[in-house]
Design an enzyme around this catalytic site. Structure first.
Site, PDB file in Angstrom:
ATOM      1  N   SER A   1       0.803  -1.221   0.000  1.00 36.26           N
ATOM      2  CA  SER A   1       0.000   0.000   0.000  1.00 36.26           C
ATOM      3  C   SER A   1       0.835   1.269   0.000  1.00 36.26           C
ATOM      4  O   SER A   1       0.307   2.339  -0.286  1.00 36.26           O
ATOM      5  CB  SER A   1      -0.952   0.012   1.199  1.00 36.26           C
ATOM      6  OG  SER A   1      -0.233  -0.095   2.417  1.00 36.26           O
TER       7      SER A   1
ATOM      8  N   ASP B   1      -0.329   8.078   9.165  1.00 37.55           N
ATOM      9  CA  ASP B   1      -1.213   7.288  10.010  1.00 37.55           C
ATOM     10  C   ASP B   1      -0.349   6.283  10.770  1.00 37.55           C
ATOM     11  O   ASP B   1       0.873   6.416  10.797  1.00 37.55           O
ATOM     12  CB  ASP B   1      -2.341   6.628   9.199  1.00 37.55           C
ATOM     13  CG  ASP B   1      -1.842   5.681   8.114  1.00 37.55           C
ATOM     14  OD1 ASP B   1      -0.690   5.174   8.226  1.00 37.55           O
ATOM     15  OD2 ASP B   1      -2.595   5.413   7.158  1.00 37.55           O
TER      16      ASP B   1
ATOM     17  N   HIS C   1       1.694   4.284   7.730  1.00 40.06           N
ATOM     18  CA  HIS C   1       2.268   4.875   6.522  1.00 40.06           C
ATOM     19  C   HIS C   1       2.929   6.220   6.787  1.00 40.06           C
ATOM     20  O   HIS C   1       2.351   7.072   7.481  1.00 40.06           O
ATOM     21  CB  HIS C   1       1.174   5.059   5.462  1.00 40.06           C
ATOM     22  CG  HIS C   1       0.439   3.808   5.133  1.00 40.06           C
ATOM     23  ND1 HIS C   1      -0.734   3.444   5.754  1.00 40.06           N
ATOM     24  CD2 HIS C   1       0.721   2.828   4.242  1.00 40.06           C
ATOM     25  CE1 HIS C   1      -1.154   2.292   5.268  1.00 40.06           C
ATOM     26  NE2 HIS C   1      -0.293   1.893   4.350  1.00 40.06           N
TER      27      HIS C   1
END
Length: 344
Positions: free
Chosen positions: A50, A322, A325
């Protein structure tokens, strides 16, 4: 740095280790490829999780989404795009560093046109090699076999693998740890890495930079879940990353000897991120153990949304956006460091 929509489940017939997104970048002059003696990079291919996705996750069934505020608040136009950050991600920066383009569209975007494929797009989903084959077919139809072969011969691929498998599948869920100790599990990961790299080589990739696992024990979520009352880095996870990285380095050396035209490079992502965390002021950061979004302890994906209380105002102080990430600022620094030693 994880992609929860691709958490693995045990299978009696096979074990798929890597949750990988394939990011494809092609230069604007694909239709005018020069002879193979030219050192110019014709394409950049990036496979990752991601941290690499530029929005394909918007178009698949997944509980982990980032196509809503405050994600993307510092991106062009201030809009969320499906990138798991406040702005750009490593895919964007890698394409920019190698002179391809500054922003990459998602391959699964229904508005994507053939010209977008020729100038850069992002592929996603677990069956990334099959999608890569389809991508090659589209490019071959557009520019022919000879030019497609030249593009691949002049390309560079980047692989970022294994972070999900340790941070999520091993240390955060009961999927793997009851069945494998860390040495055995990292052996399994290396076997899958070897198979993936050899398949990619068979498809025509020759110059491949393999990004190692970062210090996943220092992610805010891992600090919260496993770092005790002081939320220290979870050293067991960091040591597992170091063990995998050592095995990965040996694998790369072995494949370079076995594959006659291969130029595989080990890319250190562990030391640069650890340096940011241990020496934040040197890079202009202040907060190393929390994400900007919400409390910064566990929020990411749907838990990081526009009504989440406590989201920071000055994201430039934070390494993490977050709980999994990094911020755009951190991504820019890390990508610059990781690609500095890449030789085409």
């Amino acid at each position: 740095m994880a992609f929860l929509s691709q958490i693995l489940v045990p299978s009696s017939s096979s074990v798929k280790i890597f949750s990988i997104i394939a990011v494809i970048f092609l230069s604007h002059n694909v239709a005018a490829v020069t002879p193979a003696t030219n050192k110019t990079t014709r394409a950049v291919f990036t496979f990752g999780d991601s941290i690499m996705d530029t929005g394909n996750n918007d178009y698949i069934i997944s509980i982990a989404k980032s196509n809503f505020p405050p994600y993307g608040r510092d991106f062009v136009g201030g809009k969320p795009t499906g990138r798991f950050s406040n702005g750009k991600v490593p895919s964007d920066f890698a394409a920019e560093i190698f002179g391809v383009k500054k922003i990459l569209p998602a391959y699964l975007d229904p508005k994507l046109q053939l010209q977008d494929l020729l100038t850069g797009s992002v592929l996603s989903l677990p069956d990334q090699l099959d999608l890569f084959k389809k991508y090659k077919s589209k490019i071959t139809a557009a520019v022919g076999n000879e030019r497609t072969a030249t593009i691949l011969a002049k390309s560079i691929s980047f692989l970022s693998m294994g972070s999900n498998d340790l941070a999520i599948n091993y240390f955060s869920t009961p999927l793997r740890s009851p069945h494998y100790d860390i040495p055995a599990y990292t052996d399994l990961m290396i076997e899958s890495a070897s198979n993936f790299l050899q398949e990619l080589y068979a498809l025509g990739a020759r110059v491949i930079g393999v990004v190692c696992i970062p210090p996943i024990g220092c992610l805010p979520a891992q600090r919260t879940l496993n770092g005790g009352i002081k939320r220290a880095c979870y050293e067991t996870a960091n040591q597992a990353a170091i063990l995998f990285n050592s095995k990965l380095s040996h694998l790369i050396d072995s494949l370079n000897e076995r594959l006659p035209e291969a130029h595989l490079m080990y890319m250190d992502n562990y030391s640069p991120l650890l340096s940011l965390i241990q020496n934040p002021a040197q890079y202009g950061f202040e907060v190393v153990d929390k994400g900007c979004c919400g409390t910064g302890d566990l929020e990411f994906g749907p838990l990081c949304n526009k009504v989440t209380p406590g989201t920071c105002n000055d994201v430039s102080k934070y390494i993490f956006w977050d709980s999994f990430h990094p911020t755009e600022k951190a991504y820019r620094i890390l990508t610059s460091i990781s690609t500095k030693e890449v030789k085409i």
